[in-house]
Write a protein that holds these residues in place. Sequence first.
Motif, PDB file in Angstrom:
ATOM      1  N   VAL A   1       0.859  -1.189   0.000  1.00 15.16           N
ATOM      2  CA  VAL A   1       0.000   0.000   0.000  1.00 15.16           C
ATOM      3  C   VAL A   1       0.902   1.248   0.000  1.00 15.16           C
ATOM      4  O   VAL A   1       1.800   1.361   0.825  1.00 15.16           O
ATOM      5  N   ILE A   2       0.650   2.128  -0.964  1.00  8.58           N
ATOM      6  CA  ILE A   2       1.508   3.309  -1.094  1.00  8.58           C
ATOM      7  C   ILE A   2       0.664   4.569  -1.264  1.00  8.58           C
ATOM      8  O   ILE A   2      -0.327   4.566  -2.002  1.00  8.58           O
ATOM      9  N   GLY A   3       1.054   5.613  -0.583  1.00  4.60           N
ATOM     10  CA  GLY A   3       0.466   6.941  -0.812  1.00  4.60           C
ATOM     11  C   GLY A   3       1.608   7.926  -1.005  1.00  4.60           C
ATOM     12  O   GLY A   3       2.610   7.840  -0.305  1.00  4.60           O
TER      13      GLY A   3
ATOM     14  N   VAL B   1      -1.308  15.428  -2.188  1.00  7.77           N
ATOM     15  CA  VAL B   1      -1.310  14.231  -1.334  1.00  7.77           C
ATOM     16  C   VAL B   1      -2.262  13.197  -1.919  1.00  7.77           C
ATOM     17  O   VAL B   1      -3.437  13.485  -2.144  1.00  7.77           O
TER      18      VAL B   1
ATOM     19  N   GLU C   1      -4.353   9.486  -1.968  1.00 11.41           N
ATOM     20  CA  GLU C   1      -4.932   8.448  -1.112  1.00 11.41           C
ATOM     21  C   GLU C   1      -3.981   7.246  -1.149  1.00 11.41           C
ATOM     22  O   GLU C   1      -3.199   7.103  -2.092  1.00 11.41           O
ATOM     23  N   PRO C   2      -4.077   6.374  -0.165  1.00 11.45           N
ATOM     24  CA  PRO C   2      -3.216   5.171  -0.202  1.00 11.45           C
ATOM     25  C   PRO C   2      -3.757   4.160  -1.207  1.00 11.45           C
ATOM     26  O   PRO C   2      -4.102   3.042  -0.867  1.00 11.45           O
TER      27      PRO C   2
ATOM     28  N   ILE D   1       4.860   4.014   2.583  1.00 10.74           N
ATOM     29  CA  ILE D   1       4.788   2.619   2.144  1.00 10.74           C
ATOM     30  C   ILE D   1       4.451   1.720   3.325  1.00 10.74           C
ATOM     31  O   ILE D   1       5.045   1.846   4.401  1.00 10.74           O
ATOM     32  N   SER D   2       3.504   0.809   3.106  1.00 10.22           N
ATOM     33  CA  SER D   2       3.253  -0.225   4.114  1.00 10.22           C
ATOM     34  C   SER D   2       2.939  -1.523   3.399  1.00 10.22           C
ATOM     35  O   SER D   2       2.654  -1.522   2.192  1.00 10.22           O
TER      36      SER D   2
HETATM   37  P1  ADP Z   1       0.446  11.593   8.382  1.00  9.32           P
HETATM   38  O1  ADP Z   1      -0.576  11.944   9.418  1.00  9.32           O
HETATM   39  O2  ADP Z   1       1.516  10.727   8.874  1.00  9.32           O
HETATM   40  O3  ADP Z   1       0.899  12.771   7.588  1.00  9.32           O
HETATM   41  P2  ADP Z   1      -1.551  11.004   6.428  1.00  9.32           P
HETATM   42  O4  ADP Z   1      -2.754  10.207   6.835  1.00  9.32           O
HETATM   43  O5  ADP Z   1      -1.708  12.462   6.303  1.00  9.32           O
HETATM   44  O6  ADP Z   1      -0.354  10.630   7.389  1.00  9.32           O
HETATM   45  O7  ADP Z   1      -1.048  10.415   5.035  1.00  9.32           O
HETATM   46  C1  ADP Z   1       0.112  10.847   4.441  1.00  9.32           C
HETATM   47  C2  ADP Z   1       0.294  10.008   3.210  1.00  9.32           C
HETATM   48  O8  ADP Z   1       0.477   8.642   3.565  1.00  9.32           O
HETATM   49  C3  ADP Z   1      -0.887  10.019   2.245  1.00  9.32           C
HETATM   50  O9  ADP Z   1      -0.391  10.057   0.924  1.00  9.32           O
HETATM   51  C4  ADP Z   1      -1.584   8.708   2.510  1.00  9.32           C
HETATM   52  O10 ADP Z   1      -2.230   8.216   1.355  1.00  9.32           O
HETATM   53  C5  ADP Z   1      -0.435   7.809   2.900  1.00  9.32           C
HETATM   54  N1  ADP Z   1      -0.800   6.727   3.805  1.00  9.32           N
HETATM   55  C6  ADP Z   1      -1.594   6.797   4.883  1.00  9.32           C
HETATM   56  N2  ADP Z   1      -1.655   5.605   5.508  1.00  9.32           N
HETATM   57  C7  ADP Z   1      -0.886   4.753   4.793  1.00  9.32           C
HETATM   58  C8  ADP Z   1      -0.529   3.372   4.938  1.00  9.32           C
HETATM   59  N3  ADP Z   1      -0.962   2.629   5.935  1.00  9.32           N
HETATM   60  N4  ADP Z   1       0.302   2.842   4.010  1.00  9.32           N
HETATM   61  C9  ADP Z   1       0.773   3.589   2.986  1.00  9.32           C
HETATM   62  N5  ADP Z   1       0.481   4.870   2.818  1.00  9.32           N
HETATM   63  C10 ADP Z   1      -0.343   5.467   3.708  1.00  9.32           C
END
Ligand code: ADP
Length: 483
Positions: free
Chosen positions: A10-12, A158, A160-161, A201-202
Amino acid sequence: MNIYDTYEVVIGLEVHTQLLTKTKAYSGDIAAYGGEANTHVSVVTLGHPGSLPVFNKRTLEFAMKMGIACNCSITKVNQFARKNYFYADLPKGYQITQDKTPLCTNGYILIGEFGKEKKIGITRIHMEEDAGKSIHDLDPFYTLIDLNRAGTPLIEIVSEPDLRSADEAYDYITEIRKLVRHLDICDGNMEEGSLRCDANISVRKKDEKDFGVKVEVKNMNSIRNVKRAIEFEIKRQIDAIEKGETIVQETRSFDGINGSTKSMRSKESAHDYRYFPEPDLPPLIVTEKMIDDVKKEMPALPKQLMHKYIEQLHLSVYDAEILTSEKNVSLYFEELITKTKNYKSAANWIIGPVKEWCNTNAKDIFEFPLTTNHLTEIIQLIDTGKINFTIVTQQLFPALLNEPNETAEGLAKKLNLIQQQDSSLIEALAEDALAKYPEKVAEYKNGKKGLMGLFMGEVMKMSGGKADPKIATKILEEKLNGG
Ligand code: ADP
Ligand code: MG
């Protein structure tokens, strides 16, 4: 089954793009890249007490363009916020950004193969200002600070994941870069840092409902390196989980030399930015009319052009992709097709010889010496049988590149390249050709029709490649079949 295949990735992505405004986001300082260090800095950039920011409207216009291109809703009442942290390249001690009211929300872009695209959600796009630059490698003892970049406008996009592989992430940034370049709001240069990407990344087991703990990776200076960083990180995380370790939320830095990531800071040491509304800037109100005005100014987007080229001009997906991958290429093609209706030929000339010239000379298509009038003329000369295609590519086209002030037809005449369409001349050549091979003529008449190529070749050779092949074929056929 391969253990890595039992996991889902899963990537955002968070992408910062530097906007190509003339002046900075909240001051009249020049916003150009580079320049002598610390010359584009006024009291506002330095954050001197009593100095006040003034919002640069171009920032809004550029940010709205991207929001509209990403199918976002545009926020009507925008607050600016202060994001506080202490760092040597941040003279004010805070960045002006947007926190609770990002300008654009809830959009998407499409990635992947035409017709089978995948939607990637855009959570938000907000406006902010950049920090200055710390230079660690110029002086043996000190870190040097250049504040020229401080206060230049950025948008942060930004996602979505929604991305599920390193390849999808690669496609996503490529698409974002294509869009910002098409909209002329950012030069998209990752090496110079005008487009920067942080990857979250997760991984999780395929049957798992919840996302895994994410790790944020920074410092990739090319799209390829974003992909490498993600690939490394996926393997590292899966290996760790398989060993029974748990992934901790942290920020890691990518090292381009060995393609690995290493920990920068953990969640516990993450900044607390103490966001609060920026007291020195009034709320920014966006009206429907402002949105409409920006929409009117926007060029056709690459995806819209793809549809047009495939559905209306009947070009292949491959052709359409190349023609829309760079803005200037699509502009050149758009101009060309206002002058010729032979779209396939127009596409072929650009994708073939023109792009080859650009690649060989490492130049943009706007520096290509021939105008769309030249190409229109060339296409016409070929279509009307005035010049043979091979002669154009081998002789006329290179000659024209050296003498771009000539017209195509003028130069063709000068170089004596116009095809021989005078039937009586071609007829004489045909007679000579047939007289040269009496046995072959007999064989042809006995059914060996493939010999036509030999006779044609002879006629073409005798004419120096200039006999109109259509006329030559007709005459040869008449002579062979008639007599
Ligand atoms: P943070 O509060 O750490 O800034 P956000 O929820 O604002 O986190 O998300 C920041 C970025 O990380 C976004 O692009 C989102 O899509 C991505 N993201 C959020 N959760 C995950 C996850 N579990 N794995 C991968 N990407 C994620
Ligand atoms: Mg966040």
